[in-house]
Design a protein around this motif. Structure first.
Motif, PDB file in Angstrom:
ATOM      1  N   ILE A 296      10.401 -30.194  -0.480  1.00 18.49           N
ATOM      2  CA  ILE A 296      11.753 -29.423  -0.311  1.00 18.49           C
ATOM      3  C   ILE A 296      12.796 -30.481  -1.092  1.00 18.49           C
ATOM      4  CG2 ILE A 296      13.628 -28.800   1.317  1.00 18.49           C
ATOM      5  CD1 ILE A 296      11.047 -27.922   3.093  1.00 18.49           C
ATOM      6  N   PRO A 298      14.567 -33.316  -3.502  1.00 13.45           N
ATOM      7  CA  PRO A 298      14.499 -33.942  -4.791  1.00 13.45           C
ATOM      8  C   PRO A 298      13.640 -35.348  -4.616  1.00 13.45           C
ATOM      9  CG  PRO A 298      16.767 -34.278  -4.170  1.00 13.45           C
ATOM     10  CD  PRO A 298      16.134 -33.344  -2.992  1.00 13.45           C
ATOM     11  N   THR A 317      22.547 -31.497  -6.551  1.00 16.63           N
ATOM     12  CA  THR A 317      21.088 -31.513  -6.781  1.00 16.63           C
ATOM     13  C   THR A 317      20.388 -30.407  -6.559  1.00 16.63           C
ATOM     14  OG1 THR A 317      18.961 -32.884  -6.340  1.00 16.63           O
ATOM     15  CG2 THR A 317      20.596 -32.489  -4.460  1.00 16.63           C
ATOM     16  N   LYS A 318      19.193 -30.504  -6.577  1.00 14.14           N
ATOM     17  CA  LYS A 318      18.423 -29.113  -6.168  1.00 14.14           C
ATOM     18  C   LYS A 318      17.395 -29.064  -5.046  1.00 14.14           C
ATOM     19  CE  LYS A 318      19.409 -26.624  -9.997  1.00 14.14           C
ATOM     20  NZ  LYS A 318      20.046 -25.083 -10.025  1.00 14.14           N
ATOM     21  N   VAL A 319      17.302 -28.086  -4.337  1.00 17.64           N
ATOM     22  CA  VAL A 319      16.379 -28.146  -3.157  1.00 17.64           C
ATOM     23  C   VAL A 319      15.612 -26.888  -3.245  1.00 17.64           C
ATOM     24  CG1 VAL A 319      16.200 -27.894  -0.709  1.00 17.64           C
ATOM     25  CG2 VAL A 319      18.061 -29.455  -1.529  1.00 17.64           C
ATOM     26  N   CYS A 320      14.172 -27.005  -2.906  1.00 18.27           N
ATOM     27  CA  CYS A 320      13.216 -25.942  -2.933  1.00 18.27           C
ATOM     28  C   CYS A 320      13.168 -25.260  -1.533  1.00 18.27           C
ATOM     29  CB  CYS A 320      11.994 -26.572  -3.731  1.00 18.27           C
ATOM     30  SG  CYS A 320      12.213 -26.848  -5.207  1.00 18.27           S
ATOM     31  N   ASN A 321      13.132 -24.293  -1.384  1.00 13.63           N
ATOM     32  CA  ASN A 321      12.659 -23.372  -0.038  1.00 13.63           C
ATOM     33  C   ASN A 321      11.189 -23.546  -0.148  1.00 13.63           C
ATOM     34  OD1 ASN A 321      12.018 -21.199  -1.639  1.00 13.63           O
ATOM     35  ND2 ASN A 321      13.741 -20.362  -1.637  1.00 13.63           N
ATOM     36  N   ASP A 325      11.141 -21.688  -4.669  1.00 11.49           N
ATOM     37  CA  ASP A 325      12.498 -21.256  -5.210  1.00 11.49           C
ATOM     38  C   ASP A 325      13.329 -22.412  -5.140  1.00 11.49           C
ATOM     39  OD1 ASP A 325      11.570 -18.807  -6.259  1.00 11.49           O
ATOM     40  OD2 ASP A 325      12.238 -17.743  -4.342  1.00 11.49           O
ATOM     41  N   SER A 326      14.198 -23.032  -6.036  1.00 14.66           N
ATOM     42  CA  SER A 326      15.316 -23.877  -5.775  1.00 14.66           C
ATOM     43  C   SER A 326      16.515 -23.233  -5.948  1.00 14.66           C
ATOM     44  CB  SER A 326      15.116 -24.954  -7.251  1.00 14.66           C
ATOM     45  OG  SER A 326      15.411 -24.357  -8.284  1.00 14.66           O
ATOM     46  N   ASP A 351      24.345 -25.637   0.945  1.00 13.79           N
ATOM     47  CA  ASP A 351      24.191 -24.797   0.158  1.00 13.79           C
ATOM     48  C   ASP A 351      25.432 -24.632  -0.950  1.00 13.79           C
ATOM     49  OD1 ASP A 351      23.394 -22.718  -1.703  1.00 13.79           O
ATOM     50  OD2 ASP A 351      22.341 -21.506  -0.004  1.00 13.79           O
TER      51      ASP A 351
END
Length: 364
Positions: A296, A298, A317-321, A325-326, A351
């Motif tokens: 989830i 980075p 930054t980016k977070v993945c579910n 999906d990020s 978010d």
């Protein structure tokens, strides 16, 4: 067969020396005129000595001399006294003094016996020290629920309450308490415990954890109960405050718009709020483990938290579910420690998709 020993003669010659207690006879000048072997073994050579010299007071007559009073009124005396033995040891003795009088009831001599009770006194003193200084309140209660004796801790907490009824002085009641631990001990003869709310000498409520045991048991019978009471008022106050703090914390976590996740020292998920479930598309936090968090967050985020002394920020930054999906997010992570021991980690997820969208639209 007629005995070959004249009993009266034998008793006259031998009985005095065979007495197991230190015994002496003094005259009106306080001279020791006779003493037995037990006396000599305890206090040493006695010939040509005054009684106070034999007892280790030197040439100084005792301040509160009982012999003077007996020579004056002819009444016997029994009391407890302390003196110095031949080994220089302080001894505690039970003294018994009896006058020897002539036909006119004038006291000519005094017979004095001294029973060494030093060992018993030492045990009694140790008991008294333990009773007075044990770190809880101690009360001795009789079958009428009167307080017979208390220790220093109880006196500090409740004042001078000896002689009062426990339910009256401690609870301001007119009758015995329900679920009384002392009554249960009187009935069963066994130890009992319980909680009790009482009133201290300052009028404030005191919460006690009480344990009662039979006291002074002889042949299985007793008329006293010893009650030990630990003041847990402060502990219960802290417990209440902790419960309030926990309730507030849980409310803040559950209602937060930020996703909040925490893992314990065993890498088990301990906190996973509704916002985090919504962002990461998680139905049940029990289905998520630390391996999922690695996917989830980075790359390097968890490792950096583990090696940092303070909070770690990833502001953009980016977070993945869980669907893979990020989405853009701002992350904060911190290592949880207590007394230099690791207690796990906590994470906050913000978010920032809408912020990014607004920034993009503004640029267009």
């Amino acid at each position: 067969m007629k005995p070959s020993i004249d009993l009266s003669d034998w008793l006259e010659k031998n009985l005095f020396d065979m007495l197991p207690t230190a015994t002496m006879v003094i005259n009106a000048s306080f001279d020791i005129v006779k003493a037995n072997k037990a006396f000599e073994e305890t206090f040493g050579q006695w010939q040509d000595k005054k009684c106070y010299q034999a007892y280790g007071n030197g040439d100084t007559q005792c301040t509160h001399c009982k012999h003077k009073a007996i020579f004056k009124d002819g009444n016997p005396r029994i009391f407890e006294d302390e003196s110095i033995s031949t080994e220089g040891r302080k001894t505690c003795r039970i003294i018994k003094m009896f006058p020897i009088q002539d036909e006119s009831k004038n006291t000519q001599f005094i017979v004095e016996t001294a029973t060494d009770v030093s060992d018993e006194q030492m045990v009694r003193q140790k008991y008294r020290n333990l009773f007075e200084h044990v770190p809880c309140s101690v009360l001795i209660i009789n079958r009428d629920f009167q307080i017979v004796e208390t220790n220093q801790r109880a006196r500090d907490l409740f004042g001078a309450i000896e002689g009062a009824y426990c339910y009256g002085i401690l609870k301001k009641e007119t009758g015995r308490c329900l679920n009384c631990a002392a009554q249960q001990t009187f009935e069963s003869g066994k130890m009992h415990s319980g909680r009790s709310s009482v009133i201290g000498k300052n009028g404030k409520k005191v919460e006690l954890l009480v344990t009662t045991v039979p006291y002074g048991v002889e042949n299985g019978k007793f008329d006293l109960v010893l009650e030990m009471a630990v003041d847990i008022t402060h502990t219960l106050t802290l417990q209440t405050e902790l419960e309030i703090a926990n309730t507030m914390m849980r409310s803040m976590i559950s209602s937060s718009l930020f996703g909040i996740i925490a893992v314990d020292e065993n890498d088990e998920i301990s906190v996973f709020n509704q916002a985090a479930k919504r962002m990461l598309k998680v139905n049940d936090e029990l289905d998520v483990d630390v391996d999922d968090l690695i996917k989830i967050f980075p790359t390097g985020f968890l490792e950096k938290i583990a090696t940092s002394e303070g909070p770690v920020y990833f502001p953009d930054t980016k977070v993945c579910n869980m669907d893979g999906d990020s989405f853009p997010a701002s992350l904060t992570g911190i290592k949880l420690e207590s007394t230099l021991q690791s207690r796990g980690m906590a994470f906050w997820i913000h978010d920032i998709s809408r912020i990014k969208k607004l920034e993009f639209e503004k640029l267009e």
